[in-house]
Motif scaffolding. Sequence first.
Motif, PDB file in Angstrom:
ATOM      1  N   LYS A  13       0.823  -1.215   0.000  1.00  0.00           N
ATOM      2  CA  LYS A  13       0.000   0.000   0.000  1.00  0.00           C
ATOM      3  C   LYS A  13       0.861   1.270   0.000  1.00  0.00           C
ATOM      4  O   LYS A  13       2.028   1.233   0.372  1.00  0.00           O
ATOM      5  CB  LYS A  13      -0.926   0.003   1.222  1.00  0.00           C
ATOM      6  N   PRO A  14       0.275   2.396  -0.425  1.00  0.00           N
ATOM      7  CA  PRO A  14       1.035   3.645  -0.538  1.00  0.00           C
ATOM      8  C   PRO A  14       1.658   4.138   0.768  1.00  0.00           C
ATOM      9  O   PRO A  14       2.615   4.905   0.731  1.00  0.00           O
ATOM     10  CB  PRO A  14       0.003   4.657  -1.037  1.00  0.00           C
ATOM     11  N   ASP A  15       1.152   3.685   1.910  1.00  0.00           N
ATOM     12  CA  ASP A  15       1.716   4.148   3.179  1.00  0.00           C
ATOM     13  C   ASP A  15       2.939   3.329   3.623  1.00  0.00           C
ATOM     14  O   ASP A  15       3.515   3.585   4.683  1.00  0.00           O
ATOM     15  CB  ASP A  15       0.647   4.162   4.283  1.00  0.00           C
ATOM     16  N   HIS A  16       3.355   2.372   2.808  1.00  0.00           N
ATOM     17  CA  HIS A  16       4.536   1.561   3.116  1.00  0.00           C
ATOM     18  C   HIS A  16       5.781   2.453   3.127  1.00  0.00           C
ATOM     19  O   HIS A  16       5.929   3.354   2.304  1.00  0.00           O
ATOM     20  CB  HIS A  16       4.679   0.455   2.060  1.00  0.00           C
ATOM     21  N   TRP A  19       7.980   3.224  -0.138  1.00  0.00           N
ATOM     22  CA  TRP A  19       7.547   4.231  -1.118  1.00  0.00           C
ATOM     23  C   TRP A  19       8.181   5.582  -0.765  1.00  0.00           C
ATOM     24  O   TRP A  19       8.706   6.290  -1.625  1.00  0.00           O
ATOM     25  CB  TRP A  19       6.025   4.388  -1.131  1.00  0.00           C
ATOM     26  N   LYS A  20       8.089   5.909   0.506  1.00  0.00           N
ATOM     27  CA  LYS A  20       8.645   7.198   0.967  1.00  0.00           C
ATOM     28  C   LYS A  20      10.155   7.244   0.767  1.00  0.00           C
ATOM     29  O   LYS A  20      10.700   8.249   0.311  1.00  0.00           O
ATOM     30  CB  LYS A  20       8.274   7.417   2.438  1.00  0.00           C
ATOM     31  N   ALA A  21      10.828   6.140   1.101  1.00  0.00           N
ATOM     32  CA  ALA A  21      12.284   6.078   0.941  1.00  0.00           C
ATOM     33  C   ALA A  21      12.673   6.213  -0.532  1.00  0.00           C
ATOM     34  O   ALA A  21      13.644   6.897  -0.869  1.00  0.00           O
ATOM     35  CB  ALA A  21      12.821   4.768   1.511  1.00  0.00           C
ATOM     36  N   LEU A  22      11.907   5.591  -1.409  1.00  0.00           N
ATOM     37  CA  LEU A  22      12.165   5.679  -2.855  1.00  0.00           C
ATOM     38  C   LEU A  22      12.024   7.117  -3.339  1.00  0.00           C
ATOM     39  O   LEU A  22      12.882   7.626  -4.070  1.00  0.00           O
ATOM     40  CB  LEU A  22      11.201   4.759  -3.610  1.00  0.00           C
ATOM     41  N   ASN A  59       0.709   7.725  -3.517  1.00  0.00           N
ATOM     42  CA  ASN A  59      -0.554   7.230  -4.080  1.00  0.00           C
ATOM     43  C   ASN A  59      -0.479   7.114  -5.603  1.00  0.00           C
ATOM     44  O   ASN A  59      -0.968   6.146  -6.190  1.00  0.00           O
ATOM     45  CB  ASN A  59      -1.720   8.135  -3.687  1.00  0.00           C
ATOM     46  N   GLU A  60       0.118   8.114  -6.234  1.00  0.00           N
ATOM     47  CA  GLU A  60       0.226   8.109  -7.695  1.00  0.00           C
ATOM     48  C   GLU A  60       1.096   6.951  -8.182  1.00  0.00           C
ATOM     49  O   GLU A  60       0.753   6.266  -9.147  1.00  0.00           O
ATOM     50  CB  GLU A  60       0.774   9.441  -8.212  1.00  0.00           C
ATOM     51  N   LEU A  61       2.221   6.727  -7.515  1.00  0.00           N
ATOM     52  CA  LEU A  61       3.091   5.613  -7.904  1.00  0.00           C
ATOM     53  C   LEU A  61       2.416   4.273  -7.659  1.00  0.00           C
ATOM     54  O   LEU A  61       2.535   3.344  -8.461  1.00  0.00           O
ATOM     55  CB  LEU A  61       4.426   5.672  -7.162  1.00  0.00           C
ATOM     56  N   TYR A  62       1.703   4.165  -6.554  1.00  0.00           N
ATOM     57  CA  TYR A  62       0.967   2.939  -6.234  1.00  0.00           C
ATOM     58  C   TYR A  62      -0.062   2.642  -7.331  1.00  0.00           C
ATOM     59  O   TYR A  62      -0.147   1.525  -7.829  1.00  0.00           O
ATOM     60  CB  TYR A  62       0.289   3.074  -4.870  1.00  0.00           C
ATOM     61  N   ILE A  81      12.594  -2.893  -4.930  1.00  0.00           N
ATOM     62  CA  ILE A  81      12.175  -1.894  -3.933  1.00  0.00           C
ATOM     63  C   ILE A  81      11.725  -2.556  -2.632  1.00  0.00           C
ATOM     64  O   ILE A  81      12.197  -2.206  -1.554  1.00  0.00           O
ATOM     65  CB  ILE A  81      11.025  -1.018  -4.487  1.00  0.00           C
ATOM     66  N   PHE A  82      10.812  -3.518  -2.721  1.00  0.00           N
ATOM     67  CA  PHE A  82      10.159  -4.070  -1.536  1.00  0.00           C
ATOM     68  C   PHE A  82      10.710  -5.412  -1.079  1.00  0.00           C
ATOM     69  O   PHE A  82      10.486  -5.819   0.043  1.00  0.00           O
ATOM     70  CB  PHE A  82       8.650  -4.211  -1.779  1.00  0.00           C
TER      71      PHE A  82
END
Length: 175
Positions: A13-16, A19-22, A59-62, A81-82
Motif C-alpha cells: 500500500k502507498p503508506d509503506h 515508497w517514501k524512501a524511494l 498514491n500516484e506511484l501505487y 524496492i520491496f
Amino acid sequence: MSKPIKISYSIPKPDHDKWKALLKGDLDVSLKNFFFQMKVTQAANQLRKKTTTLETASNELYKLCKKYATAKNMYEDLVAIFGAESLVLNLNDTANNKEEASLIKKNDNTEFYKKAITQKEKEIKEKDNLILSLQEEITLLKKKYALLQKGINNIEKTKKSTPKSSWSFTNLFKK
C-alpha cells in the motif's frame, strides 16, 4: 476442466515506508522499467519543489504500479524496492484452497510456478486436442459435402440424358 491459475501479486500500500524512501532518494535501486523510473524521478522532483505531498506522490506511484503490474520489468523493479517476500503471490486473486494458500504462506515460489505452469500446459493440451477433433470433424464434413455434390451432379446428368416425354410415373405402369 479446472479453474485456471492466474498469477498475480499484491503491491504494498502507498503508506509503506519503502515508497517514501524511494521518493526521498533514500533507497538505492536501479529501476529497469523506463516509464516507472521516469515517474519516480518526476515525483521526486515535485517533492523537492514542494508542488506535491509525499502522500500524493506515493498514491500516484501505487496506482501506476497497480495499473501496469504486468508491464515489462515492473515485477523486477518492485522486488528491488520491496523485496520478494513483500509481494505476496496470489492465485486467482485469492487462495482458492488450502494447498494454494500453503504455497503462498511458505513463499515457495518455485512450487507455485511449477503448479501454474503444469496447469497451463494441461489447458494448452486440452485446447490442442479440441482443435484436432474439430479439424477431423471439418475434414469429415468436407468429404460428405463432396459426396453430396457428386450425387447432385449425377442427378443433373441423369435429368439431361433422359428425355422428358419417355419417363414418368404413368409410363411405368403402362403395358
